[in-house]
Scaffold this motif. Structure first.
Motif, PDB file in Angstrom:
ATOM      1  N   GLU A  12      68.741  30.297  53.531  1.00  0.00           N
ATOM      2  CA  GLU A  12      69.574  31.467  53.820  1.00  0.00           C
ATOM      3  C   GLU A  12      70.191  32.032  52.529  1.00  0.00           C
ATOM      4  O   GLU A  12      70.246  33.249  52.342  1.00  0.00           O
ATOM      5  N   GLU A  13      70.636  31.158  51.633  1.00  0.00           N
ATOM      6  CA  GLU A  13      71.192  31.633  50.356  1.00  0.00           C
ATOM      7  C   GLU A  13      70.123  32.301  49.500  1.00  0.00           C
ATOM      8  O   GLU A  13      70.402  33.301  48.834  1.00  0.00           O
ATOM      9  N   TRP A  14      68.895  31.771  49.522  1.00  0.00           N
ATOM     10  CA  TRP A  14      67.793  32.423  48.803  1.00  0.00           C
ATOM     11  C   TRP A  14      67.555  33.818  49.369  1.00  0.00           C
ATOM     12  O   TRP A  14      67.417  34.792  48.616  1.00  0.00           O
ATOM     13  N   ASN A  15      67.492  33.921  50.691  1.00  0.00           N
ATOM     14  CA  ASN A  15      67.264  35.217  51.324  1.00  0.00           C
ATOM     15  C   ASN A  15      68.400  36.186  51.031  1.00  0.00           C
ATOM     16  O   ASN A  15      68.164  37.368  50.753  1.00  0.00           O
ATOM     17  N   ASP A  16      69.630  35.704  51.085  1.00  0.00           N
ATOM     18  CA  ASP A  16      70.777  36.566  50.805  1.00  0.00           C
ATOM     19  C   ASP A  16      70.842  36.954  49.332  1.00  0.00           C
ATOM     20  O   ASP A  16      71.286  38.055  48.994  1.00  0.00           O
ATOM     21  N   THR A  17      70.390  36.070  48.441  1.00  0.00           N
ATOM     22  CA  THR A  17      70.289  36.415  47.016  1.00  0.00           C
ATOM     23  C   THR A  17      69.299  37.556  46.837  1.00  0.00           C
ATOM     24  O   THR A  17      69.569  38.517  46.116  1.00  0.00           O
ATOM     25  N   TYR A  18      68.153  37.464  47.498  1.00  0.00           N
ATOM     26  CA  TYR A  18      67.145  38.527  47.430  1.00  0.00           C
ATOM     27  C   TYR A  18      67.741  39.852  47.911  1.00  0.00           C
ATOM     28  O   TYR A  18      67.589  40.895  47.264  1.00  0.00           O
ATOM     29  N   TYR A  19      68.426  39.816  49.033  1.00  0.00           N
ATOM     30  CA  TYR A  19      69.040  41.027  49.587  1.00  0.00           C
ATOM     31  C   TYR A  19      70.036  41.632  48.595  1.00  0.00           C
ATOM     32  O   TYR A  19      70.018  42.838  48.337  1.00  0.00           O
ATOM     33  N   LEU A  20      70.898  40.812  48.017  1.00  0.00           N
ATOM     34  CA  LEU A  20      71.880  41.328  47.054  1.00  0.00           C
ATOM     35  C   LEU A  20      71.220  41.810  45.769  1.00  0.00           C
ATOM     36  O   LEU A  20      71.692  42.769  45.149  1.00  0.00           O
ATOM     37  N   LEU A  21      70.125  41.188  45.360  1.00  0.00           N
ATOM     38  CA  LEU A  21      69.406  41.648  44.175  1.00  0.00           C
ATOM     39  C   LEU A  21      68.886  43.071  44.389  1.00  0.00           C
ATOM     40  O   LEU A  21      69.010  43.926  43.506  1.00  0.00           O
ATOM     41  N   GLN A  22      68.325  43.337  45.551  1.00  0.00           N
ATOM     42  CA  GLN A  22      67.829  44.684  45.836  1.00  0.00           C
ATOM     43  C   GLN A  22      68.983  45.696  45.898  1.00  0.00           C
ATOM     44  O   GLN A  22      68.887  46.806  45.365  1.00  0.00           O
ATOM     45  N   LYS A  23      70.076  45.293  46.504  1.00  0.00           N
ATOM     46  CA  LYS A  23      71.247  46.167  46.595  1.00  0.00           C
ATOM     47  C   LYS A  23      71.853  46.415  45.205  1.00  0.00           C
ATOM     48  O   LYS A  23      72.229  47.537  44.863  1.00  0.00           O
ATOM     49  N   ALA A  24      71.919  45.352  44.389  1.00  0.00           N
ATOM     50  CA  ALA A  24      72.445  45.488  43.027  1.00  0.00           C
ATOM     51  C   ALA A  24      71.558  46.404  42.192  1.00  0.00           C
ATOM     52  O   ALA A  24      72.060  47.243  41.438  1.00  0.00           O
ATOM     53  N   LYS A  25      70.248  46.278  42.328  1.00  0.00           N
ATOM     54  CA  LYS A  25      69.321  47.130  41.587  1.00  0.00           C
ATOM     55  C   LYS A  25      69.555  48.596  41.928  1.00  0.00           C
ATOM     56  O   LYS A  25      69.631  49.448  41.032  1.00  0.00           O
ATOM     57  N   ASP A  26      69.681  48.917  43.202  1.00  0.00           N
ATOM     58  CA  ASP A  26      69.938  50.305  43.611  1.00  0.00           C
ATOM     59  C   ASP A  26      71.249  50.809  43.010  1.00  0.00           C
ATOM     60  O   ASP A  26      71.330  51.916  42.479  1.00  0.00           O
ATOM     61  N   TYR A  27      72.280  49.976  43.081  1.00  0.00           N
ATOM     62  CA  TYR A  27      73.592  50.329  42.532  1.00  0.00           C
ATOM     63  C   TYR A  27      73.530  50.525  41.017  1.00  0.00           C
ATOM     64  O   TYR A  27      74.021  51.525  40.481  1.00  0.00           O
ATOM     65  N   LEU A  28      72.918  49.574  40.317  1.00  0.00           N
ATOM     66  CA  LEU A  28      72.850  49.645  38.852  1.00  0.00           C
ATOM     67  C   LEU A  28      71.987  50.817  38.391  1.00  0.00           C
ATOM     68  O   LEU A  28      72.325  51.486  37.405  1.00  0.00           O
ATOM     69  N   ASN A  29      70.895  51.077  39.090  1.00  0.00           N
ATOM     70  CA  ASN A  29      70.064  52.236  38.740  1.00  0.00           C
ATOM     71  C   ASN A  29      70.862  53.525  38.846  1.00  0.00           C
ATOM     72  O   ASN A  29      70.750  54.409  37.993  1.00  0.00           O
ATOM     73  N   LYS A  30      71.678  53.640  39.876  1.00  0.00           N
ATOM     74  CA  LYS A  30      72.481  54.853  40.087  1.00  0.00           C
ATOM     75  C   LYS A  30      73.629  54.961  39.077  1.00  0.00           C
ATOM     76  O   LYS A  30      73.865  56.014  38.499  1.00  0.00           O
ATOM     77  N   GLU A  31      74.328  53.847  38.833  1.00  0.00           N
ATOM     78  CA  GLU A  31      75.527  53.868  37.987  1.00  0.00           C
ATOM     79  C   GLU A  31      75.234  53.814  36.488  1.00  0.00           C
ATOM     80  O   GLU A  31      75.998  54.368  35.692  1.00  0.00           O
ATOM     81  N   TYR A  32      74.157  53.134  36.086  1.00  0.00           N
ATOM     82  CA  TYR A  32      73.919  52.874  34.663  1.00  0.00           C
ATOM     83  C   TYR A  32      72.567  53.366  34.152  1.00  0.00           C
ATOM     84  O   TYR A  32      72.342  53.374  32.949  1.00  0.00           O
ATOM     85  N   THR A  33      71.656  53.707  35.044  1.00  0.00           N
ATOM     86  CA  THR A  33      70.287  54.140  34.703  1.00  0.00           C
ATOM     87  C   THR A  33      69.637  53.301  33.597  1.00  0.00           C
ATOM     88  O   THR A  33      69.247  53.819  32.553  1.00  0.00           O
ATOM     89  N   PRO A  34      69.489  51.995  33.829  1.00  0.00           N
ATOM     90  CA  PRO A  34      68.830  51.150  32.826  1.00  0.00           C
ATOM     91  C   PRO A  34      67.332  51.448  32.754  1.00  0.00           C
ATOM     92  O   PRO A  34      66.759  52.057  33.664  1.00  0.00           O
ATOM     93  N   ASP A  35      66.734  50.996  31.661  1.00  0.00           N
ATOM     94  CA  ASP A  35      65.292  51.153  31.462  1.00  0.00           C
ATOM     95  C   ASP A  35      64.515  49.916  31.885  1.00  0.00           C
ATOM     96  O   ASP A  35      63.283  49.941  31.922  1.00  0.00           O
ATOM     97  N   GLY A  36      65.198  48.826  32.185  1.00  0.00           N
ATOM     98  CA  GLY A  36      64.573  47.582  32.614  1.00  0.00           C
ATOM     99  C   GLY A  36      65.640  46.568  32.951  1.00  0.00           C
ATOM    100  O   GLY A  36      66.836  46.887  32.944  1.00  0.00           O
ATOM    101  N   TYR A  37      65.208  45.359  33.239  1.00  0.00           N
ATOM    102  CA  TYR A  37      66.133  44.283  33.611  1.00  0.00           C
ATOM    103  C   TYR A  37      65.669  42.963  33.012  1.00  0.00           C
ATOM    104  O   TYR A  37      64.469  42.725  32.875  1.00  0.00           O
ATOM    105  N   THR A  38      66.617  42.103  32.705  1.00  0.00           N
ATOM    106  CA  THR A  38      66.356  40.699  32.452  1.00  0.00           C
ATOM    107  C   THR A  38      67.075  39.947  33.562  1.00  0.00           C
ATOM    108  O   THR A  38      68.264  40.186  33.813  1.00  0.00           O
ATOM    109  N   LEU A  39      66.348  39.066  34.242  1.00  0.00           N
ATOM    110  CA  LEU A  39      66.887  38.320  35.377  1.00  0.00           C
ATOM    111  C   LEU A  39      66.701  36.837  35.131  1.00  0.00           C
ATOM    112  O   LEU A  39      65.681  36.434  34.561  1.00  0.00           O
ATOM    113  N   GLY A  40      67.657  36.030  35.546  1.00  0.00           N
ATOM    114  CA  GLY A  40      67.418  34.611  35.398  1.00  0.00           C
ATOM    115  C   GLY A  40      68.567  33.694  35.735  1.00  0.00           C
ATOM    116  O   GLY A  40      69.719  34.100  35.813  1.00  0.00           O
ATOM    117  N   TRP A  41      68.175  32.440  35.925  1.00  0.00           N
ATOM    118  CA  TRP A  41      69.103  31.338  36.150  1.00  0.00           C
ATOM    119  C   TRP A  41      69.024  30.384  34.972  1.00  0.00           C
ATOM    120  O   TRP A  41      67.934  30.133  34.448  1.00  0.00           O
TER     121      TRP A  41
END
Length: 138
Positions: free
Chosen positions: A60-89
């Motif tokens: 469930e935490e993996w699935n919710d992480t995925y959901y928040l990642l997609q939501k964060a991407k939409d938010y960050l694209n709108k607010e900051y217009t990045p050219d790419g991302y670095t993601l990681g643990w």
């Protein structure tokens, strides 16, 4: 519920500079005001329960992480217009995990950064990072 009273990710509201941007049942997407000076727009997705390592996350935490990642991407694209991302643990001391609560870095990247084009592999593949041959017998 797994909880650590001294953990900044178990208690995100106790740091006035840490902002809960989004949340769902099991996870938060957090941004910290002091981290925005160099890594503009960066944030972390953390489970609400205290999970020291990523390998301890529930399905469930993996699935919710995925959901928040997609939501964060939409938010960050709108607010900051990045050219790419670095993601990681980072998991464990050798990987530089400095906060022992699993957290997934979401780092917007920009073409005009001095280190544009340099991702995780760039830093890890430096000759200075090569291990000496192990003396262990197989």
């Amino acid at each position: 519920m797994l909880y650590d009273q001294n953990c900044i990710f178990c208690n995100p509201d106790k740091d006035e500079n840490q902002n809960i941007v989004f949340e769902n049942d099991t996870c938060y997407f957090l941004q910290h005001n002091h981290q925005q000076d160099v890594l503009e727009g960066c944030g972390v997705i953390v489970p609400k329960q205290h999970r020291q390592h990523t390998f301890e996350l529930t399905k469930e935490e993996w699935n919710d992480t995925y959901y928040l990642l997609q939501k964060a991407k939409d938010y960050l694209n709108k607010e900051y217009t990045p050219d790419g991302y670095t993601l990681g643990w980072n998991v464990g001391e050798a990987s530089n995990q400095s906060i022992l609560h699993s957290h997934f870095h979401v780092i917007p990247r920009y073409n005009d950064e001095p280190l544009a084009g340099k991702g995780l592999r760039h830093w890890l593949k430096q000759p200075a990072n090569k291990r000496k041959k192990s003396t262990k017998q197989l």
